[in-house]
Motif scaffolding. Structure first.
Motif, mmCIF file in Angstrom:
data_model
loop_
_atom_site.group_PDB
_atom_site.id
_atom_site.type_symbol
_atom_site.label_atom_id
_atom_site.label_comp_id
_atom_site.label_asym_id
_atom_site.label_seq_id
_atom_site.Cartn_x
_atom_site.Cartn_y
_atom_site.Cartn_z
ATOM 1 N N THR A 170 -5.931 76.121 -16.287
ATOM 2 C CA THR A 170 -5.083 74.939 -16.395
ATOM 3 C C THR A 170 -5.143 74.381 -17.814
ATOM 4 O O THR A 170 -5.925 74.836 -18.654
ATOM 5 N N ALA A 171 -4.333 73.375 -18.059
ATOM 6 C CA ALA A 171 -4.354 72.651 -19.332
ATOM 7 C C ALA A 171 -3.977 71.198 -19.056
ATOM 8 O O ALA A 171 -3.163 70.912 -18.168
ATOM 9 N N ARG A 172 -4.568 70.298 -19.806
ATOM 10 C CA ARG A 172 -4.253 68.867 -19.680
ATOM 11 C C ARG A 172 -3.095 68.568 -20.625
ATOM 12 O O ARG A 172 -3.273 68.135 -21.755
ATOM 13 N N LEU A 173 -1.906 68.802 -20.143
ATOM 14 C CA LEU A 173 -0.682 68.803 -20.927
ATOM 15 C C LEU A 173 -0.255 67.406 -21.377
ATOM 16 O O LEU A 173 -0.322 66.447 -20.607
ATOM 17 N N GLN A 174 0.215 67.351 -22.625
ATOM 18 C CA GLN A 174 0.909 66.170 -23.136
ATOM 19 C C GLN A 174 2.332 66.590 -23.470
ATOM 20 O O GLN A 174 2.559 67.431 -24.336
ATOM 21 N N THR A 175 3.293 66.023 -22.756
ATOM 22 C CA THR A 175 4.688 66.252 -23.106
ATOM 23 C C THR A 175 5.138 65.140 -24.038
ATOM 24 O O THR A 175 4.728 63.992 -23.904
ATOM 25 N N VAL A 176 5.984 65.499 -24.992
ATOM 26 C CA VAL A 176 6.429 64.543 -26.011
ATOM 27 C C VAL A 176 7.948 64.495 -25.990
ATOM 28 O O VAL A 176 8.613 65.535 -25.933
ATOM 29 N N THR A 177 8.470 63.287 -26.024
ATOM 30 C CA THR A 177 9.909 63.073 -26.146
ATOM 31 C C THR A 177 10.166 62.214 -27.372
ATOM 32 O O THR A 177 9.240 61.584 -27.907
ATOM 33 N N SER A 178 11.404 62.161 -27.788
ATOM 34 C CA SER A 178 11.715 61.303 -28.934
ATOM 35 C C SER A 178 11.498 59.839 -28.583
ATOM 36 O O SER A 178 11.202 59.026 -29.460
ATOM 37 N N ASP A 179 11.583 59.494 -27.309
ATOM 38 C CA ASP A 179 11.327 58.111 -26.893
ATOM 39 C C ASP A 179 9.837 57.780 -26.877
ATOM 40 O O ASP A 179 9.444 56.660 -27.191
ATOM 41 N N SER A 180 8.995 58.750 -26.512
ATOM 42 C CA SER A 180 7.557 58.460 -26.410
ATOM 43 C C SER A 180 6.880 58.415 -27.776
ATOM 44 O O SER A 180 5.958 57.632 -27.980
ATOM 45 N N ASN A 181 7.332 59.259 -28.717
ATOM 46 C CA ASN A 181 6.755 59.270 -30.065
ATOM 47 C C ASN A 181 7.700 60.067 -30.966
ATOM 48 O O ASN A 181 7.583 61.290 -31.064
ATOM 49 N N GLU A 182 8.615 59.375 -31.593
ATOM 50 C CA GLU A 182 9.673 60.031 -32.359
ATOM 51 C C GLU A 182 9.136 60.895 -33.500
ATOM 52 O O GLU A 182 9.584 62.032 -33.699
#
Length: 170
Positions: free
Chosen positions: A101-113
């Motif tokens: 498994t992995a402790r995933l961080q998804t990134v969007t332009s809204d969360s951290n441009e």
């Protein structure tokens, strides 16, 4: 060029300091999780035990390429472990936990441009989608908050360089 897939380890400080125990792309140590021995190199900087996992960060729209999850909603805070696809495990070994498994961080332009733009550049330049992301601190120290604390980490560890507000320090 800063973005090469040649084993460089980068301290990254952009925008205001984040709150909480996670590196969400504002105060991070970043590197290519596919590079041989990268987990061991980061463990030297962080002085961590070999078994402690590091997190993958990728754009939310790319998460399905590497990870299995019924949904990638609400994964911007590294709060959930997801299965790494079998065909992806060899592509990002530094962020795959012993249980697959992995402790995933998804990134969007809204969360951290800025971090999202960095991941877009990483993909455009290298063809890769995932960066190893861990907090910008060294053993026993809090996450760096000031320029002086960031520079102290650069001077006192094996970081290759430091980027503070888009300025490069070596």
């Amino acid at each position: 060029m800063l973005f090469r897939s040649d084993g460089k380890i980068i301290g990254y400080a952009q925008g205001p300091s984040e709150l909480g125990p996670r590196a969400l792309g504002f105060r991070s140590i970043l590197c290519d999780p596919s590079y041989p021995g990268m987990k061991d190199k980061i463990n030297v900087i962080k002085r961590r035990q070999w078994w402690r996992p590091f997190a993958p960060a990728c754009r939310k729209e790319d998460a399905h390429l590497y990870f299995d999850s019924p949904s990638f909603e609400h994964m911007e805070f590294m709060s959930f472990a997801v299965k790494v696809k079998d065909e992806a495990k060899d592509k990002i070994p530094a962020v795959v936990h012993v249980d697959g498994t992995a402790r995933l961080q998804t990134v969007t332009s809204d969360s951290n441009e800025k971090f999202y733009d960095l991941l877009c550049d990483w993909n455009r330049i290298t063809g890769k989608h995932v960066l190893l992301n861990t907090s910008l601190n060294s053993w026993g120290e809090p996450i760096a908050n000031t320029i002086e604390q960031c520079y102290k980490i650069l001077q006192g560890t094996e970081l290759d360089c430091l980027v503070i507000e888009n300025r490069l320090f070596r």
